[in-house]
Design a protein around this motif. Structure first.
Motif, PDB file in Angstrom:
ATOM      1  N   ARG A  22      23.228   9.766 -11.514  1.00 12.86           N
ATOM      2  CA  ARG A  22      24.225   9.348 -10.673  1.00 12.86           C
ATOM      3  C   ARG A  22      24.456   9.868  -9.537  1.00 12.86           C
ATOM      4  NH1 ARG A  22      24.427   8.671 -15.985  1.00 12.86           N
ATOM      5  NH2 ARG A  22      25.710   6.804 -17.070  1.00 12.86           N
ATOM      6  N   MET A  23      24.206  11.296  -9.240  1.00 15.03           N
ATOM      7  CA  MET A  23      24.221  11.869  -8.080  1.00 15.03           C
ATOM      8  C   MET A  23      23.194  11.499  -7.086  1.00 15.03           C
ATOM      9  SD  MET A  23      26.613  14.400  -7.680  1.00 15.03           S
ATOM     10  CE  MET A  23      25.997  15.640  -6.356  1.00 15.03           C
ATOM     11  N   LEU A  24      22.096  11.113  -7.536  1.00 11.03           N
ATOM     12  CA  LEU A  24      20.923  11.039  -6.671  1.00 11.03           C
ATOM     13  C   LEU A  24      20.534   9.615  -6.616  1.00 11.03           C
ATOM     14  CD1 LEU A  24      18.843  14.000  -7.658  1.00 11.03           C
ATOM     15  CD2 LEU A  24      20.284  13.754  -5.735  1.00 11.03           C
ATOM     16  N   GLY A  25      20.737   8.433  -7.509  1.00  9.66           N
ATOM     17  CA  GLY A  25      20.373   7.291  -7.470  1.00  9.66           C
ATOM     18  C   GLY A  25      18.768   7.241  -7.642  1.00  9.66           C
ATOM     19  N   GLU A  99      27.847   6.577 -20.675  1.00 15.91           N
ATOM     20  CA  GLU A  99      26.982   5.767 -20.734  1.00 15.91           C
ATOM     21  C   GLU A  99      27.647   4.263 -20.507  1.00 15.91           C
ATOM     22  OE1 GLU A  99      24.173   8.051 -20.207  1.00 15.91           O
ATOM     23  OE2 GLU A  99      23.623   6.138 -21.081  1.00 15.91           O
ATOM     24  N   ARG A 100      28.913   4.176 -20.292  1.00 17.96           N
ATOM     25  CA  ARG A 100      29.447   2.906 -20.046  1.00 17.96           C
ATOM     26  C   ARG A 100      28.644   2.155 -18.959  1.00 17.96           C
ATOM     27  NH1 ARG A 100      35.660   4.403 -20.285  1.00 17.96           N
ATOM     28  NH2 ARG A 100      34.805   5.601 -18.912  1.00 17.96           N
ATOM     29  N   ALA A 101      28.426   0.899 -19.189  1.00 14.43           N
ATOM     30  CA  ALA A 101      27.664   0.122 -17.906  1.00 14.43           C
ATOM     31  C   ALA A 101      28.132   0.231 -16.600  1.00 14.43           C
ATOM     32  CB  ALA A 101      27.697  -1.463 -18.378  1.00 14.43           C
ATOM     33  N   GLU A 102      29.650   0.029 -16.567  1.00 17.10           N
ATOM     34  CA  GLU A 102      30.256   0.057 -15.278  1.00 17.10           C
ATOM     35  C   GLU A 102      30.002   1.596 -14.357  1.00 17.10           C
ATOM     36  OE1 GLU A 102      33.752   0.805 -18.132  1.00 17.10           O
ATOM     37  OE2 GLU A 102      31.817  -0.189 -17.833  1.00 17.10           O
ATOM     38  N   GLU A 103      29.633   2.584 -15.210  1.00 20.07           N
ATOM     39  CA  GLU A 103      29.539   3.892 -14.589  1.00 20.07           C
ATOM     40  C   GLU A 103      28.253   4.060 -14.319  1.00 20.07           C
ATOM     41  OE1 GLU A 103      32.097   6.048 -17.138  1.00 20.07           O
ATOM     42  OE2 GLU A 103      33.859   5.601 -16.128  1.00 20.07           O
ATOM     43  N   VAL A 104      27.296   3.121 -14.431  1.00 16.61           N
ATOM     44  CA  VAL A 104      25.791   3.398 -14.084  1.00 16.61           C
ATOM     45  C   VAL A 104      25.431   2.147 -13.231  1.00 16.61           C
ATOM     46  CG1 VAL A 104      24.667   2.525 -15.955  1.00 16.61           C
ATOM     47  CG2 VAL A 104      23.506   4.265 -14.749  1.00 16.61           C
ATOM     48  N   PHE A 108      28.060   0.477  -8.540  1.00 14.72           N
ATOM     49  CA  PHE A 108      28.927   1.681  -8.564  1.00 14.72           C
ATOM     50  C   PHE A 108      28.035   2.722  -7.804  1.00 14.72           C
ATOM     51  CE2 PHE A 108      29.816   5.683 -11.176  1.00 14.72           C
ATOM     52  CZ  PHE A 108      31.175   5.589 -10.795  1.00 14.72           C
ATOM     53  N   LEU A 109      26.878   2.609  -8.267  1.00 13.99           N
ATOM     54  CA  LEU A 109      25.948   3.583  -7.466  1.00 13.99           C
ATOM     55  C   LEU A 109      25.935   3.283  -5.844  1.00 13.99           C
ATOM     56  CD1 LEU A 109      22.875   3.997 -10.007  1.00 13.99           C
ATOM     57  CD2 LEU A 109      24.767   5.611  -9.553  1.00 13.99           C
ATOM     58  N   LEU A 110      26.044   1.998  -5.461  1.00 10.09           N
ATOM     59  CA  LEU A 110      26.020   1.871  -4.157  1.00 10.09           C
ATOM     60  C   LEU A 110      27.498   2.404  -3.577  1.00 10.09           C
ATOM     61  CD1 LEU A 110      24.401  -1.652  -3.801  1.00 10.09           C
ATOM     62  CD2 LEU A 110      23.469   0.491  -3.352  1.00 10.09           C
ATOM     63  N   ALA A 111      28.390   2.271  -4.134  1.00  8.34           N
ATOM     64  CA  ALA A 111      29.628   2.803  -3.882  1.00  8.34           C
ATOM     65  C   ALA A 111      29.595   4.186  -3.626  1.00  8.34           C
ATOM     66  CB  ALA A 111      30.856   2.390  -4.797  1.00  8.34           C
ATOM     67  N   ARG A 120      30.976  12.964  -3.912  1.00  5.73           N
ATOM     68  CA  ARG A 120      30.360  12.432  -5.127  1.00  5.73           C
ATOM     69  C   ARG A 120      30.274  13.432  -6.422  1.00  5.73           C
ATOM     70  NH1 ARG A 120      24.548   9.827  -4.112  1.00  5.73           N
ATOM     71  NH2 ARG A 120      25.499   9.630  -2.210  1.00  5.73           N
ATOM     72  N   ALA A 121      30.195  14.649  -6.176  1.00  4.49           N
ATOM     73  CA  ALA A 121      29.884  15.537  -7.278  1.00  4.49           C
ATOM     74  C   ALA A 121      31.409  15.786  -7.793  1.00  4.49           C
ATOM     75  CB  ALA A 121      29.637  17.191  -6.416  1.00  4.49           C
ATOM     76  N   VAL A 122      32.489  15.842  -6.989  1.00  3.82           N
ATOM     77  CA  VAL A 122      33.850  15.791  -7.639  1.00  3.82           C
ATOM     78  C   VAL A 122      34.408  14.630  -8.468  1.00  3.82           C
ATOM     79  CG1 VAL A 122      36.228  15.983  -7.057  1.00  3.82           C
ATOM     80  CG2 VAL A 122      34.746  17.411  -5.886  1.00  3.82           C
ATOM     81  N   PHE A 123      33.885  13.525  -8.079  1.00  2.00           N
ATOM     82  CA  PHE A 123      34.223  12.298  -8.649  1.00  2.00           C
ATOM     83  C   PHE A 123      33.491  12.359  -9.860  1.00  2.00           C
ATOM     84  CE2 PHE A 123      33.546   7.879  -9.382  1.00  2.00           C
ATOM     85  CZ  PHE A 123      34.910   7.340  -9.675  1.00  2.00           C
TER      86      PHE A 123
END
Length: 296
Positions: A22-25, A99-104, A108-111, A120-123
């Motif tokens: 999630r950090m690096l995409g 693992e919820r879909a909206e969080e991967v 979301f990753l583009l945001a 990004r780390a804090v969020f």
């Protein structure tokens, strides 16, 4: 290597990998960051009271360093940038909150890409991985007040990327299958019925394979591309196709004459496709080689 240290690391590895992705995409970069964390752990782990917290801190800091180092490379990227696709078989979504879909999801990753590495780390640590502000502040070596400010700023950027509605998984996969059938022959009428009027299509070729160098906006723009491909190349020669989940949503894993390709779909509220994300960059598809081979 002490067995207890190895066991402690392996117990945290799945969580560390989820955080790093999630950090690096990037699947491959996430794996590298976790491996770097392992190397640090092998040298310093013996005196650590809370292995899980230590490993999250180490992985987070390593990811921040990687994001900062990649800033110039991302700025010079040819065409639209998309995260490496995270491919999963068609099974029920995991129940773990992270693992919820909206969080991967790709949206979301583009945001997250719009955020600074610290934001990004804090969020992610606070809003996705449920750490309290004191823990996040310790990880980032910042005050709690600074961390809260970073979190507020990050939320304002990503709130629109979270889905406001849910789509039945089976219906979503049927939508993806129907798109595959219609696009194979560039059936304009069928595509038109599947796409939302304001649908978008983003293609990432990384300058290494042909791909649209701009975001296609609108049903007609997307249909025009597929008709143009059909006119230039004839029917798309799909040598293999597998229905999969890509970043938590419906997708296709294809084997074409010039290499693998993934299509991830974002269903819209009206039951049509709101967004299509096409990955053609071979550097971002290397981790899929075994799936293409095993899936035939």
């Amino acid at each position: 290597m002490d067995a207890a240290l190895t066991d402690a690391f392996e117990a945290s590895r799945p969580r560390l990998t989820r955080l790093a992705y999630r950090m690096l995409g990037s699947v491959s970069e996430a794996e590298d960051a976790v491996q770097d964390a392992w190397l640090r752990w092998s040298r310093a782990g013996a005196g650590v009271d809370d292995p899980a917290a230590w490993l999250v801190r180490a992985t987070t800091r390593l990811c921040i360093d990687r994001l900062r180092a990649a800033k110039a490379e991302r700025a010079a990227y040819r065409g639209p940038w998309l995260p490496e696709p995270l491919i999963e078989p068609l099974v029920e979504p995991a129940t773990d909150a992270v693992e919820r879909a909206e969080e991967v999801s790709i949206a979301f990753l583009l945001a997250l890409e719009r955020l600074s590495p610290l934001e990004r780390a804090v969020f992610l640590l606070h809003d996705v991985f449920d750490q309290d502000y004191a823990q996040v502040a310790e990880t980032l070596e910042r005050s709690e007040a600074a961390v809260r400010q970073l979190a507020s700023r990050a939320r304002s950027h990503v709130q629109d990327a979270r889905p406001r509605f849910t789509v039945d998984r089976d219906k979503a996969m049927k939508l993806a299958a129907a798109f595959a059938a219609a696009s194979a022959t560039a059936d304009a009428k069928a595509l038109s019925e599947l796409l939302a009027e304001d649908a978008i299509m983003v293609s990432d070729g990384g300058g290494k394979r042909t791909a649209a160098l701009r975001v296609l906006v609108g049903r007609d723009d997307i249909i025009g591309l597929f008709q143009g491909l059909l006119w230039r190349h004839g029917e798309m020669g799909v040598q293999g196709l597998e229905m999969v989940r890509i970043n938590g949503g419906p997708g296709l894993l294809l084997r074409l004459h010039d290499g693998p390709e993934t299509l991830a779909f974002e269903p819209g509220e009206d039951g049509r496709i709101a967004a299509i994300y096409v990955m053609r960059n071979p550097d971002k598809l290397r981790h899929l080689t075994h799936q293409l081979r095993d899936g035939g």
